[in-house]
Write an enzyme that holds these catalytic residues in place. Structure first.
Site, PDB file in Angstrom:
ATOM      1  N   ARG A 214     -59.966-116.988 -32.513  1.00 52.45           N
ATOM      2  CA  ARG A 214     -58.531-116.632 -32.420  1.00 52.45           C
ATOM      3  C   ARG A 214     -58.112-115.558 -33.416  1.00 52.45           C
ATOM      4  O   ARG A 214     -56.934-115.445 -33.759  1.00 52.45           O
ATOM      5  CB  ARG A 214     -57.643-117.861 -32.584  1.00 52.45           C
ATOM      6  CG  ARG A 214     -57.861-118.884 -31.506  1.00 52.45           C
ATOM      7  CD  ARG A 214     -56.622-119.718 -31.257  1.00 52.45           C
ATOM      8  NE  ARG A 214     -56.846-120.592 -30.133  1.00 52.45           N
ATOM      9  CZ  ARG A 214     -57.392-121.816 -30.233  1.00 52.45           C
ATOM     10  NH1 ARG A 214     -57.748-122.281 -31.402  1.00 52.45           N
ATOM     11  NH2 ARG A 214     -57.567-122.538 -29.158  1.00 52.45           N
TER      12      ARG A 214
ATOM     13  N   LYS B 255     -54.134-101.028 -31.342  1.00 54.98           N
ATOM     14  CA  LYS B 255     -54.570-101.236 -29.956  1.00 54.98           C
ATOM     15  C   LYS B 255     -56.067-101.489 -29.940  1.00 54.98           C
ATOM     16  O   LYS B 255     -56.835-100.728 -30.542  1.00 54.98           O
ATOM     17  CB  LYS B 255     -54.284 -99.990 -29.113  1.00 54.98           C
ATOM     18  CG  LYS B 255     -52.875 -99.906 -28.589  1.00 54.98           C
ATOM     19  CD  LYS B 255     -52.793 -98.765 -27.590  1.00 54.98           C
ATOM     20  CE  LYS B 255     -51.393 -98.538 -27.109  1.00 54.98           C
ATOM     21  NZ  LYS B 255     -51.297 -97.365 -26.229  1.00 54.98           N
TER      22      LYS B 255
ATOM     23  N   GLU C 295     -55.858 -84.432 -29.048  1.00 54.02           N
ATOM     24  CA  GLU C 295     -54.948 -85.526 -29.431  1.00 54.02           C
ATOM     25  C   GLU C 295     -54.020 -85.070 -30.568  1.00 54.02           C
ATOM     26  O   GLU C 295     -52.865 -85.481 -30.636  1.00 54.02           O
ATOM     27  CB  GLU C 295     -55.731 -86.781 -29.835  1.00 54.02           C
ATOM     28  CG  GLU C 295     -56.603 -87.377 -28.737  1.00 54.02           C
ATOM     29  CD  GLU C 295     -55.819 -88.127 -27.638  1.00 54.02           C
ATOM     30  OE1 GLU C 295     -54.587 -88.205 -27.706  1.00 54.02           O
ATOM     31  OE2 GLU C 295     -56.476 -88.630 -26.708  1.00 54.02           O
TER      32      GLU C 295
ATOM     33  N   LYS D  22     -48.426 -90.393 -36.190  1.00 58.07           N
ATOM     34  CA  LYS D  22     -48.728 -91.575 -35.372  1.00 58.07           C
ATOM     35  C   LYS D  22     -48.146 -92.830 -36.015  1.00 58.07           C
ATOM     36  O   LYS D  22     -47.558 -93.691 -35.327  1.00 58.07           O
ATOM     37  CB  LYS D  22     -50.243 -91.711 -35.185  1.00 58.07           C
ATOM     38  CG  LYS D  22     -50.633 -93.049 -34.602  1.00 58.07           C
ATOM     39  CD  LYS D  22     -51.376 -92.981 -33.328  1.00 58.07           C
ATOM     40  CE  LYS D  22     -51.431 -94.353 -32.657  1.00 58.07           C
ATOM     41  NZ  LYS D  22     -52.570 -94.541 -31.808  1.00 58.07           N
TER      42      LYS D  22
ATOM     43  N   GLU E 270     -45.458-100.653 -27.925  1.00 60.78           N
ATOM     44  CA  GLU E 270     -45.372 -99.677 -26.823  1.00 60.78           C
ATOM     45  C   GLU E 270     -44.367-100.086 -25.751  1.00 60.78           C
ATOM     46  O   GLU E 270     -44.661-100.075 -24.545  1.00 60.78           O
ATOM     47  CB  GLU E 270     -46.761 -99.466 -26.208  1.00 60.78           C
ATOM     48  CG  GLU E 270     -46.845 -98.112 -25.504  1.00 60.78           C
ATOM     49  CD  GLU E 270     -48.196 -97.839 -24.863  1.00 60.78           C
ATOM     50  OE1 GLU E 270     -48.680 -96.718 -25.029  1.00 60.78           O
ATOM     51  OE2 GLU E 270     -48.738 -98.729 -24.199  1.00 60.78           O
TER      52      GLU E 270
ATOM     53  N   ARG F 191     -43.426 -95.225 -28.249  1.00 62.95           N
ATOM     54  CA  ARG F 191     -44.877 -95.066 -28.421  1.00 62.95           C
ATOM     55  C   ARG F 191     -45.537 -94.515 -27.164  1.00 62.95           C
ATOM     56  O   ARG F 191     -46.618 -93.917 -27.219  1.00 62.95           O
ATOM     57  CB  ARG F 191     -45.494 -96.411 -28.835  1.00 62.95           C
ATOM     58  CG  ARG F 191     -46.987 -96.330 -29.098  1.00 62.95           C
ATOM     59  CD  ARG F 191     -47.520 -97.542 -29.811  1.00 62.95           C
ATOM     60  NE  ARG F 191     -48.958 -97.455 -29.988  1.00 62.95           N
ATOM     61  CZ  ARG F 191     -49.674 -98.327 -30.673  1.00 62.95           C
ATOM     62  NH1 ARG F 191     -49.083 -99.355 -31.250  1.00 62.95           N
ATOM     63  NH2 ARG F 191     -50.981 -98.179 -30.793  1.00 62.95           N
TER      64      ARG F 191
ATOM     65  N   ASN G  75     -48.777 -90.973 -24.750  1.00 59.76           N
ATOM     66  CA  ASN G  75     -49.540 -90.843 -23.500  1.00 59.76           C
ATOM     67  C   ASN G  75     -49.363 -89.462 -22.858  1.00 59.76           C
ATOM     68  O   ASN G  75     -49.788 -89.264 -21.715  1.00 59.76           O
ATOM     69  CB  ASN G  75     -49.124 -91.938 -22.513  1.00 59.76           C
ATOM     70  CG  ASN G  75     -49.541 -93.310 -22.992  1.00 59.76           C
ATOM     71  OD1 ASN G  75     -50.591 -93.455 -23.629  1.00 59.76           O
ATOM     72  ND2 ASN G  75     -48.731 -94.319 -22.725  1.00 59.76           N
TER      73      ASN G  75
ATOM     74  N   HIS H 178     -52.020 -88.092 -20.644  1.00 61.47           N
ATOM     75  CA  HIS H 178     -52.939 -89.170 -20.295  1.00 61.47           C
ATOM     76  C   HIS H 178     -52.772 -89.669 -18.860  1.00 61.47           C
ATOM     77  O   HIS H 178     -53.678 -90.300 -18.324  1.00 61.47           O
ATOM     78  CB  HIS H 178     -52.778 -90.347 -21.266  1.00 61.47           C
ATOM     79  CG  HIS H 178     -53.384 -90.075 -22.623  1.00 61.47           C
ATOM     80  ND1 HIS H 178     -52.952 -89.050 -23.442  1.00 61.47           N
ATOM     81  CD2 HIS H 178     -54.398 -90.674 -23.295  1.00 61.47           C
ATOM     82  CE1 HIS H 178     -53.670 -89.051 -24.557  1.00 61.47           C
ATOM     83  NE2 HIS H 178     -54.541 -90.021 -24.495  1.00 61.47           N
TER      84      HIS H 178
ATOM     85  N   HIS I 152     -56.432 -89.760 -17.738  1.00 59.73           N
ATOM     86  CA  HIS I 152     -57.215 -90.965 -17.449  1.00 59.73           C
ATOM     87  C   HIS I 152     -57.773 -90.931 -16.026  1.00 59.73           C
ATOM     88  O   HIS I 152     -58.902 -91.364 -15.792  1.00 59.73           O
ATOM     89  CB  HIS I 152     -56.351 -92.222 -17.617  1.00 59.73           C
ATOM     90  CG  HIS I 152     -56.279 -92.704 -19.048  1.00 59.73           C
ATOM     91  ND1 HIS I 152     -55.423 -93.704 -19.446  1.00 59.73           N
ATOM     92  CD2 HIS I 152     -56.954 -92.327 -20.157  1.00 59.73           C
ATOM     93  CE1 HIS I 152     -55.591 -93.921 -20.747  1.00 59.73           C
ATOM     94  NE2 HIS I 152     -56.497 -93.094 -21.200  1.00 59.73           N
TER      95      HIS I 152
ATOM     96  N   HIS J  46     -62.964 -87.638 -23.471  1.00 56.64           N
ATOM     97  CA  HIS J  46     -61.588 -88.126 -23.289  1.00 56.64           C
ATOM     98  C   HIS J  46     -60.568 -87.018 -23.589  1.00 56.64           C
ATOM     99  O   HIS J  46     -59.684 -86.726 -22.780  1.00 56.64           O
ATOM    100  CB  HIS J  46     -61.353 -89.337 -24.184  1.00 56.64           C
ATOM    101  CG  HIS J  46     -59.931 -89.804 -24.223  1.00 56.64           C
ATOM    102  ND1 HIS J  46     -59.317 -90.410 -23.146  1.00 56.64           N
ATOM    103  CD2 HIS J  46     -58.976 -89.715 -25.193  1.00 56.64           C
ATOM    104  CE1 HIS J  46     -58.054 -90.688 -23.454  1.00 56.64           C
ATOM    105  NE2 HIS J  46     -57.824 -90.282 -24.694  1.00 56.64           N
TER     106      HIS J  46
HETATM  107  N1  GLY Z   1     -53.451 -93.905 -28.367  1.00 60.58           N
HETATM  108  C1  GLY Z   1     -52.092 -94.168 -28.050  1.00 60.58           C
HETATM  109  C2  GLY Z   1     -51.510 -95.314 -28.816  1.00 60.58           C
HETATM  110  O1  GLY Z   1     -52.099 -95.817 -29.735  1.00 60.58           O
HETATM  111  O2  GLY Z   1     -50.427 -95.726 -28.498  1.00 60.58           O
END
Ligand code: GLY
Length: 372
Positions: free
Chosen positions: A127, A149, A191, A233, A243, A247, A251, A254, A258, A271
């Protein structure tokens, strides 16, 4: 924390579970080794890495290996292929077999895929156990390793299973970037440009000025750029940790990026390179919604200067289907992140499908053409 040199910036990300130090700059890793030693002393420590990264940088962690009660190296494959449920399951089994406990430690040493996978494995094991991110690519230092993330992919989509699990510390040592090939630096710089274009016009100007040195992996040029991108960031994640809103600006590029990666089977284009094409496409949609041509041209020109590898032959229909499957899609349709001006972005789910399809078909005929 011990004394940090002027080249090292101690940032901090505040989030709902506490706060994470983000230590950035040349020599960042050796500056925090004493803290990391205390963190894992007399515990089992699991180092998740790839054979290549371990051969290049593993010796930097020698002192940590000596401090841990048990030092277990969990090697995974390079790139997106490592981010599978079965690889995560293997890690959990190996951690359990090696006596992993709730106060054991995980260290992710590698690029974004290693960090995503190791963070996911740490976040679910018993956990949730603590982990540290030591990103070794530019992309991971400015983006993937920061913000909590974590996750793995399913055959049907990238990052479809995961959780927010913030690392105990992020160590972005720009000294490790000198071993990166130019393509990997290019992928990370996309990025950086993404964040600069929507959040930080000064950083955008710096990247314009220093691009040639950045592409050569020049440590002096990379230091301030990594620090500024990491700070941008952090600011966004602090305002929107899970998000729900702002946030999602990260993207930018993206939505299509993606789908391109997925259509290419996560091979051929990196990427960041796929996201670079995604940005070029988003600029076309933004121009139709009032982005002034000078700003569109400036962003377009900077991406072009990266000399992206050629986009393979792809069908508009295949990419439309891929975008619809993406986890960023909402019930209401696709969400597009677009620049409003340099340093300001916005999101819309109101672009009609027929418009996207038509623009995409035109884009695929000449992806590098400047938006009119
Ligand atoms: N890579 C995008 C984020 O961390 O929200």
């Amino acid at each position: 924390m011990n004394l940090l040199s002027a080249a090292i910036l101690p940032l901090r990300l505040h989030h709902p579970d506490g706060s994470t130090p983000v230590i950035v700059g040349e020599g960042a890793l050796s500056s925090v080794l004493p803290e990391l030693e205390d963190w894992l002393a007399r515990r089992a420590a699991f180092l998740v890495t790839t054979p290549r990264v371990h051969a290049l940088h593993g010796d930097r962690l020698e002192v940590l290996c000596r401090a841990a009660a048990k030092w277990v190296i969990l090697e995974v494959e390079e790139g997106e292929g490592a981010k599978t449920v079965s690889t995560a399951e293997r890690l959990w089994n190996e951690m359990l077999d090696a006596g992993g406990k709730r106060d054991s430690r995980v260290i992710a040493l590698g690029g974004g895929s290693v960090g995503d996978l190791a963070g996911f494995a740490a976040g679910c094991f018993l956990r949730g156990i603590e982990f540290v991110q030591i990103p070794t690519t530019l992309l991971a230092q400015v983006d993937a390793a920061i913000g909590g993330k974590t996750g793995v992919d399913l055959p049907g989509g990238k990052n479809t299973v995961g959780l927010f699990h913030h690392p105990w510390m992020v160590v972005g040592d720009t000294a490790v970037l000198s071993t990166l090939p130019r393509e990997e630096l290019r992928s990370g710089l996309v990025e950086v440009i993404k964040m600069a274009a929507l959040l930080d016009p000064d950083l955008f100007g710096l990247v314009e000025e220093e691009l040639d040195l950045l592409l050569e992996g020049d440590a002096a040029a990379l230091g301030p750029v990594v620090a500024a991108a990491a700070a941008a960031k952090i600011a966004v994640v602090e305002r929107d940790p899970t998000e729900k809103g702002e946030r999602r600006l990260l993207n930018f590029g993206h939505t299509l990026g993606h789908a391109i990666e997925s259509a290419c089977g996560y091979a051929g284009l990196r990427h960041g390179e796929a996201v670079g094409y995604g940005i070029l496409f988003a600029l076309r949609l933004a121009r139709r919604r009032g982005l002034i041509s000078q700003v569109a041209a400036r962003i377009h020109h900077l991406i072009r200067r990266l000399e992206l590898p050629r986009l393979p032959e792809l069908s508009a229909e295949g990419l439309m289907a891929g975008m619809a499957r993406d986890k960023k899609a909402r019930e209401s349709g696709l969400v597009w992140v677009l620049p409003r001006s340099l340093g300001e972005g916005w999101m819309t789910d109101g672009i009609p499908e027929h418009e996207v399809r038509g623009e995409l078909a035109d884009f695929l005929r000449d992806p590098l053409r400047r938006p009119v």
